[in-house]
Design an enzyme around this catalytic site. Structure first.
Site, PDB file in Angstrom:
ATOM      1  N   ARG A 147      -6.867  -7.716  -5.430  1.00  0.00           N
ATOM      2  CA  ARG A 147      -6.951  -6.647  -4.425  1.00  0.00           C
ATOM      3  C   ARG A 147      -6.019  -5.488  -4.745  1.00  0.00           C
ATOM      4  O   ARG A 147      -6.141  -4.414  -4.179  1.00  0.00           O
ATOM      5  CB  ARG A 147      -6.579  -7.196  -3.041  1.00  0.00           C
ATOM      6  N   ARG A 194      -0.370 -18.493   6.603  1.00  0.00           N
ATOM      7  CA  ARG A 194       0.992 -17.986   6.556  1.00  0.00           C
ATOM      8  C   ARG A 194       1.256 -17.268   7.868  1.00  0.00           C
ATOM      9  O   ARG A 194       0.383 -16.568   8.405  1.00  0.00           O
ATOM     10  CB  ARG A 194       1.198 -17.029   5.377  1.00  0.00           C
ATOM     11  N   ASP A 197     -10.084  -6.816   6.469  1.00  0.00           N
ATOM     12  CA  ASP A 197      -9.500  -5.565   6.925  1.00  0.00           C
ATOM     13  C   ASP A 197     -10.222  -5.141   8.205  1.00  0.00           C
ATOM     14  O   ASP A 197     -11.279  -5.686   8.549  1.00  0.00           O
ATOM     15  CB  ASP A 197      -9.649  -4.479   5.854  1.00  0.00           C
ATOM     16  N   GLU A 228       9.774  -7.355   8.362  1.00  0.00           N
ATOM     17  CA  GLU A 228       8.707  -8.351   8.406  1.00  0.00           C
ATOM     18  C   GLU A 228       9.075  -9.540   7.517  1.00  0.00           C
ATOM     19  O   GLU A 228       9.220  -9.409   6.309  1.00  0.00           O
ATOM     20  CB  GLU A 228       7.392  -7.706   7.929  1.00  0.00           C
ATOM     21  N   ARG A 247      -3.759   2.189 -11.225  1.00  0.00           N
ATOM     22  CA  ARG A 247      -4.370   3.474 -11.579  1.00  0.00           C
ATOM     23  C   ARG A 247      -3.596   4.135 -12.707  1.00  0.00           C
ATOM     24  O   ARG A 247      -2.370   4.083 -12.746  1.00  0.00           O
ATOM     25  CB  ARG A 247      -4.373   4.422 -10.376  1.00  0.00           C
ATOM     26  N   ARG A 258       8.992  -6.392   3.825  1.00  0.00           N
ATOM     27  CA  ARG A 258       8.865  -4.945   3.978  1.00  0.00           C
ATOM     28  C   ARG A 258       9.542  -4.484   5.261  1.00  0.00           C
ATOM     29  O   ARG A 258       9.781  -5.273   6.176  1.00  0.00           O
ATOM     30  CB  ARG A 258       7.410  -4.502   3.965  1.00  0.00           C
ATOM     31  N   TYR A 311      -9.778 -13.422   5.037  1.00  0.00           N
ATOM     32  CA  TYR A 311      -9.002 -12.199   5.214  1.00  0.00           C
ATOM     33  C   TYR A 311      -9.960 -11.028   5.401  1.00  0.00           C
ATOM     34  O   TYR A 311     -10.793 -10.750   4.535  1.00  0.00           O
ATOM     35  CB  TYR A 311      -8.093 -11.945   4.011  1.00  0.00           C
TER      36      TYR A 311
END
Length: 370
Positions: free
Chosen positions: A171, A250, A351, A301, A175, A281, A349
């Site tokens: 995922r 998790r 989005d 987090e 670039r 993070r 999962y």
């Protein structure tokens, strides 16, 4: 039976279904064990700042129909997700791009970066990646893996990278341009005024009743009698009393602080990629909406081991867990008048745009004869 549909969970999947069912004249009851609607996309206004209570959420999609659909409820701003990584005080751009490669190796041109990655991949001797570590090195080389992937990933999942499936890292964008936009999607932004209003507007119908702080499992038998059909968005293994064992997830813990500063870290999301920092993070919420408040709110987090009774966030979709889920999925298909959906109901999962898309797909199937 009092309702056409009982929806367990006032998150994005359940609320989308409720909205569409009410549009078709169906009566709906929505229950949620929390004291608010909107599930994990819930935002709460504190000190004039819309705080993402369950982690950072950035809406993004390439699907114009989904984008138009969600825009009927709220206007989005122009926020672009450009997180940065902090490795022991060294700052790197994410996703991994030419800015990252230049900072790390001093390379300037894409061919130079590709050569560096290919040399490191060849030195490691990877043919077909068998785990996350090998997949990551085949994508970005050993230097980036060691500094920006390994520590973060092992904290996040609570396992060694060599024990994690390769697909997890696929995922991650890589670039060879100087572009810090994390997503390639055409549409991206944050709702002006926060996410909660989306679900509130979805559920704002005379045909929809909402009851909060109601645990489906405390009165499961009664709830099953309360409607002609159930839309269940909780954990699928819990619905079936864990008869094949508990699926693994998790969990997360959030530590919020209100600071008497106007700007703490200069970015909405900073990932801490070293192994020593206990959190993955820090989120500074005001930057999602370009806030100019005199104070700021940050959230650290912390990943946590999940146990029954904890809040599940990320399904552990390794081979063993997927085999257990498939048994529950077969049970679900044989369970009359119950529709399973969402991240927990499908042990997958999603989005946000994928949740909405999945809900609309179920709606179209459910009401195809109407």
């Amino acid at each position: 039976m009092s309702y056409d549909y009982l929806i367990v969970g006032a998150g994005l999947f359940g609320s989308t279904f409720a909205f569409e069912a009410a549009k078709r004249g169906k009566t709906v009851k929505v229950i949620d064990k929390r004291n608010h609607v909107a599930g994990n996309i819930y935002t709460e206004k504190i000190e004039g700042i819309n705080v993402h209570k369950y982690g950072a959420h950035i809406f993004h999609t390439n699907d114009k129909e989904i984008w138009d659909y969600v825009n009927q409820f709220v206007e989005f701003n122009r926020y672009t997700n450009s997180p940065i990584a902090n490795y022991n005080g060294e700052i790197y751009n994410m996703p991994f791009n030419m800015n990252t490669f230049n900072k790390l190796w001093g390379v300037v041109k894409p061919d130079e970066a590709k050569e560096k990655i290919n040399d490191q991949k060849a030195a490691f001797g990877i043919d077909k990646p068998k785990n996350l570590e090998e997949q990551a090195i085949s994508l970005v080389g050993t230097d980036i893996y060691q500094k920006l992937v390994k520590g973060y990933t092992e904290k996040q999942w609570g396992r060694k990278a060599t024990e994690l499936p390769a697909f997890i890292i696929k995922r991650l964008p890589v670039r060879f341009t100087y572009d810090n936009n994390y997503f390639n999607d055409r549409y991206q932004g944050i709702p002006i005024g926060g996410y909660t209003q989306i679900v509130e507007k979805m559920l704002n119908s005379d045909l929809i009743d909402v009851e909060l702080e109601k645990d489906f499992f405390e009165n499961k038998d009664e709830y099953l009698k309360d409607a002609k059909k159930i839309v269940y968005t909780g954990m699928i293994d819990q619905f079936f009393d864990y008869q094949y064992g508990a699926l693994e997830y998790r969990s997360l813990q959030f530590e919020n602080s209100v600071l008497d500063l106007d700007n703490y870290q200069g970015n909405a999301v900073v990932n801490y990629t070293d192994a020593e920092t206990p959190y993955t993070r820090i989120i500074e919420h005001k930057h999602f909406e370009f806030g100019n408040q005199s104070k700021t709110i940050i959230t650290k987090e912390y990943p946590r081991t999940w146990e029954i009774g904890n809040e599940p966030y990320y399904p552990m979709n390794d081979k063993q867990n997927n085999e257990v889920f498939n048994k529950y999925h077969e049970l679900a298909k044989r369970t009359p008048n119950v529709i399973f959906g969402g991240r927990l109901g499908m042990y997958k999962y999603y989005d946000m745009h994928q949740v909405i898309g999945a809900a609309i797909s179920v709606v179209n199937q459910e009401f195809k004869s109407n």
